[in-house]
Enzyme design. Structure first.
Site, short mmCIF file in Angstrom:
data_model
loop_
_atom_site.label_atom_id
_atom_site.label_comp_id
_atom_site.label_asym_id
_atom_site.label_seq_id
_atom_site.Cartn_x
_atom_site.Cartn_y
_atom_site.Cartn_z
N THR A 132 0.82 -1.21 0.00
CA THR A 132 0.00 0.00 0.00
C THR A 132 0.85 1.26 0.00
OG1 THR A 132 -1.46 1.27 1.46
CG2 THR A 132 -0.11 -0.35 2.52
N ASP A 133 0.26 2.37 -0.44
CA ASP A 133 0.96 3.65 -0.35
C ASP A 133 1.05 4.15 1.09
OD1 ASP A 133 -1.73 4.30 0.01
OD2 ASP A 133 -1.80 5.85 -1.54
N GLU A 134 0.26 3.54 2.00
CA GLU A 134 0.21 4.05 3.37
C GLU A 134 1.54 3.86 4.12
OE1 GLU A 134 -3.47 3.46 5.43
OE2 GLU A 134 -4.58 3.19 3.57
N TYR A 158 -1.87 -0.54 10.92
CA TYR A 158 -1.99 -1.21 9.62
C TYR A 158 -0.79 -0.89 8.74
CZ TYR A 158 -3.32 -1.58 4.67
OH TYR A 158 -3.31 -1.83 3.32
N LYS A 162 2.18 -3.39 7.27
CA LYS A 162 2.49 -3.57 5.85
C LYS A 162 3.94 -3.18 5.56
CE LYS A 162 0.07 -4.64 2.93
NZ LYS A 162 -0.31 -5.99 2.40
P1 NAD Z 1 -9.62 -7.26 2.15
O1 NAD Z 1 -9.60 -6.98 3.62
O2 NAD Z 1 -10.84 -6.92 1.38
O3 NAD Z 1 -9.33 -8.80 1.89
C1 NAD Z 1 -8.32 -9.51 2.54
C2 NAD Z 1 -8.51 -10.98 2.25
O4 NAD Z 1 -7.44 -11.69 2.91
C3 NAD Z 1 -9.81 -11.55 2.77
O5 NAD Z 1 -10.40 -12.41 1.82
C4 NAD Z 1 -9.40 -12.33 4.01
O6 NAD Z 1 -10.25 -13.45 4.29
C5 NAD Z 1 -7.99 -12.78 3.63
N1 NAD Z 1 -7.15 -13.03 4.81
C6 NAD Z 1 -6.99 -12.23 5.89
N2 NAD Z 1 -6.16 -12.81 6.78
C7 NAD Z 1 -5.77 -13.99 6.23
C8 NAD Z 1 -4.91 -15.03 6.65
N3 NAD Z 1 -4.28 -14.98 7.83
N4 NAD Z 1 -4.72 -16.10 5.83
C9 NAD Z 1 -5.37 -16.18 4.63
N5 NAD Z 1 -6.21 -15.23 4.20
C10 NAD Z 1 -6.41 -14.14 4.98
O7 NAD Z 1 -8.35 -6.51 1.58
P2 NAD Z 1 -8.16 -5.72 0.21
O8 NAD Z 1 -8.68 -4.35 0.37
O9 NAD Z 1 -8.67 -6.57 -0.89
O10 NAD Z 1 -6.59 -5.63 0.14
C11 NAD Z 1 -5.81 -6.67 -0.47
C12 NAD Z 1 -4.34 -6.31 -0.37
O11 NAD Z 1 -4.11 -5.08 -1.03
C13 NAD Z 1 -3.85 -6.11 1.07
O12 NAD Z 1 -2.56 -6.65 1.15
C14 NAD Z 1 -3.85 -4.60 1.25
O13 NAD Z 1 -2.87 -4.22 2.19
C15 NAD Z 1 -3.48 -4.15 -0.15
N6 NAD Z 1 -3.98 -2.83 -0.56
C16 NAD Z 1 -5.31 -2.50 -0.43
C17 NAD Z 1 -5.75 -1.27 -0.88
C18 NAD Z 1 -7.21 -0.88 -0.80
O14 NAD Z 1 -7.56 0.27 -1.11
N7 NAD Z 1 -8.12 -1.77 -0.41
C19 NAD Z 1 -4.86 -0.36 -1.45
C20 NAD Z 1 -3.50 -0.74 -1.57
C21 NAD Z 1 -3.09 -1.98 -1.14
P1 TYD Z 2 -10.85 4.00 4.13
O1 TYD Z 2 -11.81 3.61 3.05
O2 TYD Z 2 -10.99 3.35 5.47
O3 TYD Z 2 -9.38 3.79 3.54
P2 TYD Z 2 -7.94 4.27 4.15
O4 TYD Z 2 -8.09 4.61 5.57
O5 TYD Z 2 -7.11 3.05 3.92
O6 TYD Z 2 -7.52 5.44 3.30
O7 TYD Z 2 -10.94 5.56 4.34
C1 TYD Z 2 -10.74 6.47 3.27
C2 TYD Z 2 -10.78 7.86 3.84
O8 TYD Z 2 -12.11 8.13 4.29
C3 TYD Z 2 -9.89 8.02 5.06
O9 TYD Z 2 -9.31 9.33 5.03
C4 TYD Z 2 -10.86 7.91 6.23
C5 TYD Z 2 -12.14 8.44 5.66
N1 TYD Z 2 -13.39 7.86 6.24
C6 TYD Z 2 -14.42 8.71 6.66
O10 TYD Z 2 -14.32 9.96 6.58
N2 TYD Z 2 -15.55 8.14 7.18
C7 TYD Z 2 -15.69 6.79 7.31
O11 TYD Z 2 -16.75 6.34 7.83
C8 TYD Z 2 -14.63 5.94 6.85
C9 TYD Z 2 -14.74 4.44 6.95
C10 TYD Z 2 -13.50 6.52 6.32
#
Ligand code: NAD
Ligand code: TYD
Length: 358
Positions: A132-134, A158, A162
């Site tokens: 992630t960019d975070e 988180y 990561k």
């Molecule tokens: P998500 O929370 O929707 O899904 C995570 C999946 O991993 C789920 O299906 C869960 O059951 C599985 N999981 C969790 N713990 C596990 C374990 N111990 N063993 C096996 N499976 C397990 O997450 P996401 O939003 O789809 O993110 C996927 C990846 O992308 C993550 O690594 C996250 O850090 C990264 N990422 C997400 C975003 C975003 O905006 N959602 C952005 C950048 C990077």
């Molecule tokens: P989120 O979707 O949780 O992603 P991330 O924290 O990984 O960026 O949140 C996106 C942005 O929205 C973040 O700045 C937090 C904000 N946010 C709200 O303002 N209200 C909400 O109820 C949630 C879940 C997030």
């Protein structure tokens, strides 16, 4: 075949569907099915012999080793993680276990498997780690966007978990020569996004007539990428990325949270108008997230320059597709809004002071 971890989650399930739509190569999908994993995301693959689903934990090294020995994948796409910042604030333990120890376990099993491969297979093998960019921390308004050389300054449990996993992946390449690739992506949105995250939460709360919670002043900035663009970027990096490198992935779509929320309200006003007034009237400003990062922005030029990837969707086209998907998949929304989801919503929002939007 390839092994995907976390393939029942938001990005993972989009990736598995995308992969099997684009290629004939089979997928072994290892997922623990935590609250965030939904096997129903993969309903379209129920009768597809190219998809093998294994319910299990990435921290179970014996299981991962056994799967590697049995299926002999040519690559691993590691997406499994705990992914929600607010949950990491309320309970960081699971983030340490899955994101750090789980990735360590994946790396150990992979290192043993990869070392045992014969020459050509060993040469071609890849371990792609999705991050992630975070990990880069937060930006002020005028700062340049994150590049691959921006120093790590993770601010939430988180992001720290990561960052730790990214460092482990880097070390396994540097020390053991494991053929790794790391991607650092900005905020994704699109189909199958679990409605604890901002965009789907706004849509489902708006339609349910519930308050739409905006943290703090709503002026925090995120860089949004439609999930299918992320999937395409992962395929690109897996195919042609340079070993040991990291690639930033982003949408060039910086928006304040309040702007995103208002765009969603306005779209819903057009598509499913309320009996009276606008969905904007449901917006409430609530207590901010502790340690809330102010701005993320990704400089994705390396990926474009080296591998030719660019996002296909603009924010306008991606958000329209997303809203339409949620309107067309209300049964999916109802199904995921059960048990743990309700407990989480109660825990996360109960103690945030609500204040009506002007
Ligand atoms: P998500 O929370 O929707 O899904 C995570 C999946 O991993 C789920 O299906 C869960 O059951 C599985 N999981 C969790 N713990 C596990 C374990 N111990 N063993 C096996 N499976 C397990 O997450 P996401 O939003 O789809 O993110 C996927 C990846 O992308 C993550 O690594 C996250 O850090 C990264 N990422 C997400 C975003 C975003 O905006 N959602 C952005 C950048 C990077
Ligand atoms: P989120 O979707 O949780 O992603 P991330 O924290 O990984 O960026 O949140 C996106 C942005 O929205 C973040 O700045 C937090 C904000 N946010 C709200 O303002 N209200 C909400 O109820 C949630 C879940 C997030």
């Amino acid at each position: 075949m390839i092994l995907v971890t976390g393939g029942a989650g938001f990005i993972g399930s989009n990736f598995v569907l995308d992969w099997l739509g684009e290629s004939s190569e089979a997928v072994v999908n290892l997922d623990k099915l935590t609250y965030a994993g939904n096997i129903s995301n993969l309903d379209a693959l129920r009768d597809d012999p190219r998809h093998i689903f294994i319910k299990g934990d990435i921290g179970d090294q014996a299981l991962v080793s056994e799967l590697l020995a049995r299926y002999r994948p040519r690559a691993i796409v590691h997406t499994a993680a705990e992914s929600h910042v607010d949950r990491s604030i309320q309970g960081p333990g699971e983030f340490i276990r899955t994101n750090i120890n789980g990735t360590f376990s994946m790396l150990e099993a992979t290192r043993a498997y990869w070392s045992s491969l014969p020459g050509a297979e060993r040469e071609d093998f890849r371990f792609l780690h999705m991050s992630t960019d975070e990990v880069y921390g937060t930006l002020d308004g005028a700062d340049p966007a994150f590049t691959e050389t921006t120093s790590y300054q993770p601010n939430s449990p988180y992001a720290a978990s990561k960052a730790a996993s990214d460092h482990l992946v880097r070390a396994y390449h540097h020390t053991y020569g494991l053929p790794t690739l790391t991607t650092n992506c900005s905020n994704n949105y699109g189909p199958y996004h679990f409605p604890e995250k901002l965009i789907p939460l706004v849509i489902v709360n708006a339609l349910a007539g519930k308050p739409i919670p905006v943290y703090g002043d709503g002026q925090q900035i995120r860089d949004w990428l439609f999930v299918s663009d992320h999937c395409a970027a992962i395929r690109t990096v897996l195919a042609r990325g340079r070993l040991g490198e990291t690639y930033n992935i982003g949408g060039w779509n910086e928006r304040t949270n309040l702007d995103v929320v208002q765009v969603l309200c306005d779209m819903l006003d057009l598509l499913v108008p309320r009996a009276t007034g606008s969905y904007r009237e449901q917006i409430v400003f609530v207590q901010d997230r502790p340690g809330h990062d102010r701005r993320y922005a990704i400089d994705a030029r390396k990926l474009e320059r080296e591998l030719g990837w660019k996002p296909a969707e603009t924010f306008e086209t991606g958000i329209a597709r997303t809203v339409r998907w949620y309107l067309d998949h209300q049964a999916w929304v109802a199904q995921v809004q059960s048990g743990d989801y309700l407990t989480w919503i109660e825990e996360n929002y109960a103690n945030r002071n609500m204040e009506a939007c002007e």
